[in-house]
Design a protein around this motif. Sequence first.
Motif, PDB file in Angstrom:
ATOM      1  N   ALA A 166       0.772  -1.331   0.301  1.00 53.05           N
ATOM      2  CA  ALA A 166       0.486  -0.011  -0.212  1.00 53.05           C
ATOM      3  C   ALA A 166       1.028   1.136   0.276  1.00 53.05           C
ATOM      4  CB  ALA A 166      -1.294   0.098   1.384  1.00 53.05           C
ATOM      5  N   HIS A 167       0.156   2.300  -0.313  1.00 54.72           N
ATOM      6  CA  HIS A 167       0.859   4.031  -0.135  1.00 54.72           C
ATOM      7  C   HIS A 167       1.728   3.851   0.869  1.00 54.72           C
ATOM      8  CE1 HIS A 167      -0.570   4.587  -3.974  1.00 54.72           C
ATOM      9  NE2 HIS A 167      -1.777   4.678  -3.591  1.00 54.72           N
ATOM     10  N   VAL A 168       3.379   4.261   1.095  1.00 54.07           N
ATOM     11  CA  VAL A 168       4.154   3.913   2.512  1.00 54.07           C
ATOM     12  C   VAL A 168       3.956   5.630   3.053  1.00 54.07           C
ATOM     13  CG1 VAL A 168       5.880   3.391   3.520  1.00 54.07           C
ATOM     14  CG2 VAL A 168       5.013   2.017   1.648  1.00 54.07           C
ATOM     15  N   LEU A 169       3.640   5.960   4.323  1.00 55.22           N
ATOM     16  CA  LEU A 169       4.251   7.042   5.142  1.00 55.22           C
ATOM     17  C   LEU A 169       4.625   6.743   6.709  1.00 55.22           C
ATOM     18  CD1 LEU A 169       0.055   7.660   5.110  1.00 55.22           C
ATOM     19  CD2 LEU A 169       2.021   9.202   3.408  1.00 55.22           C
ATOM     20  N   GLY A 170       5.575   7.455   7.144  1.00 57.42           N
ATOM     21  CA  GLY A 170       5.989   7.456   8.000  1.00 57.42           C
ATOM     22  C   GLY A 170       7.613   8.006   7.964  1.00 57.42           C
ATOM     23  N   GLY A 171       8.241   8.160   9.369  1.00 62.05           N
ATOM     24  CA  GLY A 171       9.507   8.295   8.943  1.00 62.05           C
ATOM     25  C   GLY A 171      10.036   9.813   8.069  1.00 62.05           C
ATOM     26  N   ASP A 172      11.456   9.868   8.757  1.00 60.51           N
ATOM     27  CA  ASP A 172      11.774  10.608   8.643  1.00 60.51           C
ATOM     28  C   ASP A 172      13.081  11.275   7.760  1.00 60.51           C
ATOM     29  OD1 ASP A 172      13.998   9.962   9.842  1.00 60.51           O
ATOM     30  OD2 ASP A 172      14.986  10.782  11.273  1.00 60.51           O
ATOM     31  N   ASP A 173      12.759   9.601   5.900  1.00 62.55           N
ATOM     32  CA  ASP A 173      13.803  10.000   5.786  1.00 62.55           C
ATOM     33  C   ASP A 173      12.676   9.605   4.360  1.00 62.55           C
ATOM     34  OD1 ASP A 173      12.803   7.397   6.720  1.00 62.55           O
ATOM     35  OD2 ASP A 173      14.158   6.451   5.640  1.00 62.55           O
ATOM     36  N   ASP A 174      11.482  10.273   4.441  1.00 65.56           N
ATOM     37  CA  ASP A 174      11.043  10.005   3.115  1.00 65.56           C
ATOM     38  C   ASP A 174      11.188  10.834   2.138  1.00 65.56           C
ATOM     39  OD1 ASP A 174       8.434   9.710   1.544  1.00 65.56           O
ATOM     40  OD2 ASP A 174       6.754  10.356   3.000  1.00 65.56           O
ATOM     41  N   PHE A 175      11.772   9.650   0.973  1.00 65.89           N
ATOM     42  CA  PHE A 175      12.283  10.651   0.230  1.00 65.89           C
ATOM     43  C   PHE A 175      11.178  11.321  -1.124  1.00 65.89           C
ATOM     44  CE2 PHE A 175      11.837   6.856  -1.072  1.00 65.89           C
ATOM     45  CZ  PHE A 175      11.477   6.285  -2.530  1.00 65.89           C
ATOM     46  N   THR A 176       9.838  10.910  -0.686  1.00 67.93           N
ATOM     47  CA  THR A 176       8.574  11.467  -1.516  1.00 67.93           C
ATOM     48  C   THR A 176       8.314  12.645  -2.190  1.00 67.93           C
ATOM     49  OG1 THR A 176       6.777  10.647  -0.220  1.00 67.93           O
ATOM     50  CG2 THR A 176       8.389   8.995  -1.875  1.00 67.93           C
ATOM     51  N   GLY A 177       8.500  13.557  -0.553  1.00 69.42           N
ATOM     52  CA  GLY A 177       7.830  14.799  -1.157  1.00 69.42           C
ATOM     53  C   GLY A 177       6.592  15.222  -0.659  1.00 69.42           C
ATOM     54  N   ALA A 294       2.952   9.341  12.039  1.00 72.33           N
ATOM     55  CA  ALA A 294       3.742   9.620  10.353  1.00 72.33           C
ATOM     56  C   ALA A 294       4.391  10.987   9.995  1.00 72.33           C
ATOM     57  CB  ALA A 294       2.932   8.463   9.556  1.00 72.33           C
ATOM     58  N   VAL A 295       2.519  11.687  10.274  1.00 73.17           N
ATOM     59  CA  VAL A 295       2.850  12.597   9.286  1.00 73.17           C
ATOM     60  C   VAL A 295       4.180  13.806  10.453  1.00 73.17           C
ATOM     61  CG1 VAL A 295       2.046  15.161   9.319  1.00 73.17           C
ATOM     62  CG2 VAL A 295       0.912  13.046   9.342  1.00 73.17           C
ATOM     63  N   ALA A 296       4.324  13.681  11.965  1.00 74.36           N
ATOM     64  CA  ALA A 296       5.033  14.450  12.546  1.00 74.36           C
ATOM     65  C   ALA A 296       7.063  13.647  12.585  1.00 74.36           C
ATOM     66  CB  ALA A 296       4.515  13.801  14.473  1.00 74.36           C
ATOM     67  N   GLU A 297       6.112  12.393  12.619  1.00 68.76           N
ATOM     68  CA  GLU A 297       7.948  12.074  11.841  1.00 68.76           C
ATOM     69  C   GLU A 297       8.096  12.663  10.290  1.00 68.76           C
ATOM     70  OE1 GLU A 297       7.228   7.107  13.107  1.00 68.76           O
ATOM     71  OE2 GLU A 297       7.168   7.537  11.622  1.00 68.76           O
ATOM     72  N   THR A 298       8.212  12.725   9.716  1.00 72.74           N
ATOM     73  CA  THR A 298       7.794  13.396   7.921  1.00 72.74           C
ATOM     74  C   THR A 298       8.075  15.042   7.906  1.00 72.74           C
ATOM     75  OG1 THR A 298       7.255  11.772   6.998  1.00 72.74           O
ATOM     76  CG2 THR A 298       7.424  13.092   5.593  1.00 72.74           C
ATOM     77  N   LEU A 299       7.692  15.566   8.720  1.00 68.89           N
ATOM     78  CA  LEU A 299       7.665  16.722   9.339  1.00 68.89           C
ATOM     79  C   LEU A 299       8.425  16.811  10.090  1.00 68.89           C
ATOM     80  CD1 LEU A 299       3.809  17.891   8.346  1.00 68.89           C
ATOM     81  CD2 LEU A 299       5.691  17.287   6.366  1.00 68.89           C
ATOM     82  N   GLY A 300       9.691  16.204  10.950  1.00 65.02           N
ATOM     83  CA  GLY A 300      10.257  16.394  11.917  1.00 65.02           C
ATOM     84  C   GLY A 300       9.349  17.301  13.316  1.00 65.02           C
TER      85      GLY A 300
END
Length: 303
Positions: A166-177, A294-300
């Motif tokens: 499925a569509h992957v979310l989360g992590g501070d290294d999400d390179f998709t933007g 997931a959102v918190a991780e990705t947005l730092g």
Amino acid sequence: METPREVLVIGGSRYFGKRLVARLLAAGDRVTVLNRGSSAPPRGAVHLVADRDDEGSLRSALGSRTFDVVVDQVCYTPRQAAVARRVFAGRTRRYVMTSTVEVYEYEDSIALVREDAVDPATVPVDLGLPWDDPEFLDSQYGEGKRQAEAVFAADPTLPFTTVRVAHVLGGDDDFTGRLAHYADRIRTGEPIAVPVDNQPATYIHVEEIADFLAWTVGQDFTGPVNAASHGLLGTEELCRAVAAHVPEGKTVLQLVELGEVSPFSFTRSYGMDNFRATRLGFTFGDARQWLPRAVAETLGKGA
């Protein structure tokens, strides 16, 4: 004490691939990582450098090595699958390919889609298409994965599993933007383009898909399997989760009939049924429970 498994991961240098490698090493597996040399694997893993598109390069790098399981993280085309099928015939007891929910792009159903909606054994393969053209490949991502699955499925002597992610979310290294796209527009109040008939999708957290792939390595099932957290998420729900971290912003959804829309905005449902994986013994989380993290991780913004 169990004999350590010999596992080869093709790719595995970023996002959930590197998390998979870390989990396999922690479980005591003997892990080999094969890539083009752009990044070294973590300590404890053997590193092989080869161009997986070049059959001679791949054979040379592998030498006489054999494996219990191969996990192919970067197979995008039927040509790559054909090379891998020839090279790994007789070298592994099981081949696991990470695929995608996009293989279901032609399935027009509001119900959660099950694996039998796309049987790789019935998918036609066209090796003559311009798979080496990056623009073509980008536009045909789902078709490339679908045909790659078909190439492996055509060989009954190679036990094969395709994990449709499925569509992957989360992590501070999400390179998709993709989540950053929403954050930027909410911060500035710029309209977020979505289809008039905007449909939800299933998602999975980056840590959960790494867990799932590591679990799959230890199983013996074959064939397609869907990997998705429980619950559907729509664009509005994603926007609310992002907006919680942009309190000064404003969410403006703009309905469009034609033209480009924002990431995770779909004119058809991308909901996957995860019953098969659940029945086989894997326990998925609930997307709504992990989405804020997931959102918190990705947005730092921290956990």
